[in-house]
Design an enzyme around this catalytic site. Structure first.
Site, mmCIF file in Angstrom:
data_model
loop_
_atom_site.group_PDB
_atom_site.id
_atom_site.type_symbol
_atom_site.label_atom_id
_atom_site.label_comp_id
_atom_site.label_asym_id
_atom_site.label_seq_id
_atom_site.Cartn_x
_atom_site.Cartn_y
_atom_site.Cartn_z
ATOM 1 N N ASP A 1 0.833 -0.971 -0.289
ATOM 2 C CA ASP A 1 0.151 0.495 0.405
ATOM 3 C C ASP A 1 0.909 1.060 -0.490
ATOM 4 O O ASP A 1 0.666 2.124 -0.494
ATOM 5 C CB ASP A 1 -0.705 -0.112 1.265
ATOM 6 C CG ASP A 1 -2.014 -1.128 1.896
ATOM 7 O OD1 ASP A 1 -3.032 -1.050 1.022
ATOM 8 O OD2 ASP A 1 -1.271 -2.338 1.434
ATOM 9 N N GLU B 1 -5.455 7.165 0.261
ATOM 10 C CA GLU B 1 -6.039 6.211 1.397
ATOM 11 C C GLU B 1 -4.574 6.357 2.343
ATOM 12 O O GLU B 1 -5.157 6.469 4.032
ATOM 13 C CB GLU B 1 -6.144 5.488 1.421
ATOM 14 C CG GLU B 1 -6.718 4.799 2.449
ATOM 15 C CD GLU B 1 -7.566 3.052 1.924
ATOM 16 O OE1 GLU B 1 -6.658 2.287 0.971
ATOM 17 O OE2 GLU B 1 -8.237 2.284 3.457
ATOM 18 N N ASP C 1 -6.409 4.763 -4.360
ATOM 19 C CA ASP C 1 -6.875 4.050 -3.085
ATOM 20 C C ASP C 1 -5.667 2.731 -3.577
ATOM 21 O O ASP C 1 -5.501 2.583 -5.170
ATOM 22 C CB ASP C 1 -7.841 3.127 -3.440
ATOM 23 C CG ASP C 1 -7.870 2.124 -1.475
ATOM 24 O OD1 ASP C 1 -6.969 1.410 -1.473
ATOM 25 O OD2 ASP C 1 -8.892 1.477 -1.745
ATOM 26 N N ILE D 1 -4.192 -0.167 -2.640
ATOM 27 C CA ILE D 1 -4.664 -1.385 -2.507
ATOM 28 C C ILE D 1 -6.207 -1.349 -2.259
ATOM 29 O O ILE D 1 -5.791 -1.038 -0.662
ATOM 30 C CB ILE D 1 -3.054 -2.107 -1.653
ATOM 31 C CG1 ILE D 1 -1.835 -2.536 -2.531
ATOM 32 C CG2 ILE D 1 -4.380 -3.291 -1.842
ATOM 33 C CD1 ILE D 1 -1.656 -3.222 -1.863
ATOM 34 N N ASP D 2 -6.743 -1.182 -2.976
ATOM 35 C CA ASP D 2 -8.171 -1.540 -2.732
ATOM 36 C C ASP D 2 -8.493 -3.013 -2.746
ATOM 37 O O ASP D 2 -7.914 -3.888 -3.125
ATOM 38 C CB ASP D 2 -9.173 -1.168 -3.454
ATOM 39 C CG ASP D 2 -10.564 -1.452 -3.015
ATOM 40 O OD1 ASP D 2 -11.431 -0.620 -2.467
ATOM 41 O OD2 ASP D 2 -11.442 -1.198 -4.129
ATOM 42 N N THR E 1 -7.297 -4.568 0.576
ATOM 43 C CA THR E 1 -6.225 -5.358 1.498
ATOM 44 C C THR E 1 -6.551 -6.591 0.965
ATOM 45 O O THR E 1 -5.716 -7.434 1.509
ATOM 46 C CB THR E 1 -6.004 -4.449 2.106
ATOM 47 O OG1 THR E 1 -6.036 -2.657 1.424
ATOM 48 C CG2 THR E 1 -4.355 -4.753 2.691
ATOM 49 N N ASP F 1 -12.701 4.469 -2.942
ATOM 50 C CA ASP F 1 -12.971 3.212 -3.535
ATOM 51 C C ASP F 1 -14.113 2.753 -4.051
ATOM 52 O O ASP F 1 -14.492 2.313 -4.672
ATOM 53 C CB ASP F 1 -14.013 2.565 -1.544
ATOM 54 C CG ASP F 1 -12.849 1.976 -0.598
ATOM 55 O OD1 ASP F 1 -11.406 1.674 -1.052
ATOM 56 O OD2 ASP F 1 -13.248 1.823 0.469
HETATM 57 P P1 AMP Z 1 -14.549 -4.422 -0.517
HETATM 58 O O1 AMP Z 1 -13.219 -5.239 -1.475
HETATM 59 O O2 AMP Z 1 -16.021 -4.339 -1.957
HETATM 60 O O3 AMP Z 1 -15.183 -5.386 0.526
HETATM 61 O O4 AMP Z 1 -14.094 -3.377 -0.450
HETATM 62 C C1 AMP Z 1 -12.803 -2.590 0.506
HETATM 63 C C2 AMP Z 1 -13.249 -1.649 1.091
HETATM 64 O O5 AMP Z 1 -14.598 -1.671 2.287
HETATM 65 C C3 AMP Z 1 -11.987 -0.369 1.993
HETATM 66 O O6 AMP Z 1 -11.591 -0.294 1.017
HETATM 67 C C4 AMP Z 1 -12.267 -0.281 2.921
HETATM 68 O O7 AMP Z 1 -12.509 0.959 2.896
HETATM 69 C C5 AMP Z 1 -14.004 -0.411 2.660
HETATM 70 N N1 AMP Z 1 -14.703 -0.974 4.185
HETATM 71 C C6 AMP Z 1 -14.343 -0.997 5.269
HETATM 72 N N2 AMP Z 1 -14.995 -1.114 5.886
HETATM 73 C C7 AMP Z 1 -16.704 -0.849 5.555
HETATM 74 C C8 AMP Z 1 -17.869 -1.453 6.316
HETATM 75 N N3 AMP Z 1 -17.890 -1.131 7.693
HETATM 76 N N4 AMP Z 1 -18.585 -0.930 5.514
HETATM 77 C C9 AMP Z 1 -18.251 -0.504 3.619
HETATM 78 N N5 AMP Z 1 -16.781 -0.399 3.702
HETATM 79 C C10 AMP Z 1 -15.827 -0.754 4.480
HETATM 80 MG MG MG Z 2 -9.895 0.072 -0.283
#
Ligand code: AMP
Ligand code: MG
Length: 451
Positions: free
Chosen positions: A143, A166, A231, A233-234, A236, A392
């Site tokens: 990251d 981020e 982001d 690394i989205d 992670t 994100d």
């Molecule tokens: P995903 O891989 O689509 O589940 O999304 C990953 C992203 O979800 C991360 O980069 C976080 O910023 C975000 N994230 C963290 N906590 C939450 C939450 N409670 N609700 C929704 N997104 C979140």
């Molecule tokens: Mg992310």
């Protein structure tokens, strides 16, 4: 000079040739004006006659006004308002020429490609240097390294732009060993094409400089000017699990996303490979793994194989036409804490969808539906107090919309990137092909409203 000449020549002089015909003074008027000219001289010497002359002038003016007024209106409508002349002249050159965003796209693609290669080297090593952030989410050396590389490339090309990223460098400032590990990683991340490396400004200069670069991503965001959202690394958690993740970069201008790029090293290159759980997991790079998605507002969306040097050739991508919503493949988060999987199942059943969801991490979901591998992306709030982050969603939102989709929150409102670092005016995300989106929102509202 006669009255006739004054009237007709002043009109013709001001006109663009193409309006001459429209503004030709009618015959009756010119005849009346010529007669008036002959009467003028003797009349001016007699006060009573002069008064009568003024009254007849007034009557004449009143009689010709209705016929000349529409022509005058047409004439004045061709003159731009003075405010627009002033604002065009004083606008900086960058705004006037930036509308094609060709340079922004090229730099963003190369920057994401280089950063994605860095993350791949971490993905394949055992020690990912994982830390836990204050919000309990993980961050790795990948990251930090990817963020440093992307910001460095943006600063080299667009030094006046703001950046919302981020990560921050605090942990690296406090931990010299971690800093050295990230610095080694960043130094070794190079595109194997010197022209492309030059576009990005080449290597970073020092470890301390790298920390300052990482911290340049601290913009508050907002609705004014050019702001990049990163982001590094989205997903992670997906990265650590060996699943999908994405390197994400979007450019917003006055809060509107204009350019978006996603680096998805674990998705297949082929746009036609159907979306399924674990997609790409048993595939090698040589077999065709690793893809860049991109879009520019108003210019469509593309995908291209992730390369190691210069950019590969791109192909236009489109969402898949869906004749029957019940045939849809929908995707959602792997993490149940990020999106309510129960609500998604209820919405799917309301729409008559029988296929199980495809769970994958990161904005790879946006890329996958934009290329027509899947159809819907549902992100349903788990907690009332969670606000989505702009990094994100910025790139994915544009890529899906440019591929023929619609992206809104669960109430059907467009995602609003103009409120700082978060999407505080939105709850959740619903992405679908344009023509079925309203139908999906109806089902979402019914299911969420009944809770
Ligand atoms: P995903 O891989 O689509 O589940 O999304 C990953 C992203 O979800 C991360 O980069 C976080 O910023 C975000 N994230 C963290 N906590 C939450 C939450 N409670 N609700 C929704 N997104 C979140
Ligand atoms: Mg992310």
């Amino acid at each position: 000079m006669s009255v006739h000449h004054q009237v007709s020549s002043s009109v013709v002089l001001c006109l663009d040739p193409k309006f001459k015909a429209v503004m030709t003074v009618p015959h009756q008027i010119t005849e009346k004006l010529q007669a008036l000219e002959q009467e003028t001289m003797p009349v001016l010497k007699n006060p009573l006659a002069f008064t009568i002359f003024l009254i007849s002038l007034f009557v004449l003016a009143a009689s010709i006004l209705p016929s000349i007024l529409p022509r005058l209106r047409l004439f004045t409508s061709q003159i731009p308002p003075i405010t627009s002349i002033i604002s065009t002249a004083s606008r900086p050159h960058t705004t006037m020429s930036a509308s094609d965003y060709n340079k922004e796209l090229h730099v963003a693609l190369l920057a994401v490609q280089r950063a994605t290669l860095l993350t791949k080297s971490v993905f394949h090593s055992h020690a990912k240097g994982t830390l836990s952030k204050s919000d309990a989410s993980p961050v790795t050396i990948g990251d930090f390294g990817a963020q440093a590389l992307i910001i460095s490339a943006l600063q080299h090309n667009f030094p006046d732009d703001e950046i919302v990223a981020e990560e921050e460098a605090k942990d690296l400032r406090e931990n010299s060993q971690l800093r050295e590990t990230v610095w080694d990683l960043v130094q070794s991340a190079k595109l194997n094409d010197s022209t492309s490396e030059d576009v990005l400004g080449g290597a970073l200069k020092s470890a301390d400089g790298m920390l300052d670069i990482i911290d340049k991503g601290d913009s508050k965001g907002g609705n004014k000017g050019r702001i990049w959202a990163i982001d590094p690394i989205d997903g992670t958690k997906g990265f650590l699990r060996g699943g999908q993740y994405a390197v994400c970069l979007g450019l917003m201008v006055d809060g509107d996303v204009k350019v978006g790029v996603l680096g998805c090293p674990n998705l297949p290159v082929s746009d036609s490979e159907p979306l399924k759980e674990g997609i790409g997991a048993d595939q090698t790079d040589e077999e065709g793994k690793g893809v860049l998605f991109s879009a520019v507002q108003g210019k469509g969306a593309e995908s291209r194989p992730l390369a190691k040097g210069a950019l590969s050739e791109a192909k236009t991508i489109h969402m898949k036409p869906l004749s029957n919503i019940s045939d849809a493949t929908f995707c959602e988060s792997v993490e149940a804490g990020h999106s309510s999987q129960g609500d998604a199942a209820n919405i799917a059943s309301k729409l008559g969808i029988t296929k199980p969801s495809v769970r994958m991490d990161s904005q790879a979901k946006y890329g996958s539906i934009a290329r027509g591998a899947g159809d819907l992306y549902l992100r349903l709030p788990v907690r009332k107090d969670y606000v989505e982050k702009i990094w994100d969603h910025a790139a994915g939102d544009l890529i899906v919309r440019e591929a023929g989709g619609q992206v809104t929150d669960t109430e059907g409102k467009r995602l609003d990137f103009s409120h700082g670092r978060t999407l505080k005016e939105n709850k959740g995300v619903i992405a679908a092909p344009k023509d079925v989106h309203a139908h999906v929102i109806e089902a979402v509202k019914t299911v969420l409203g009944s809770k």
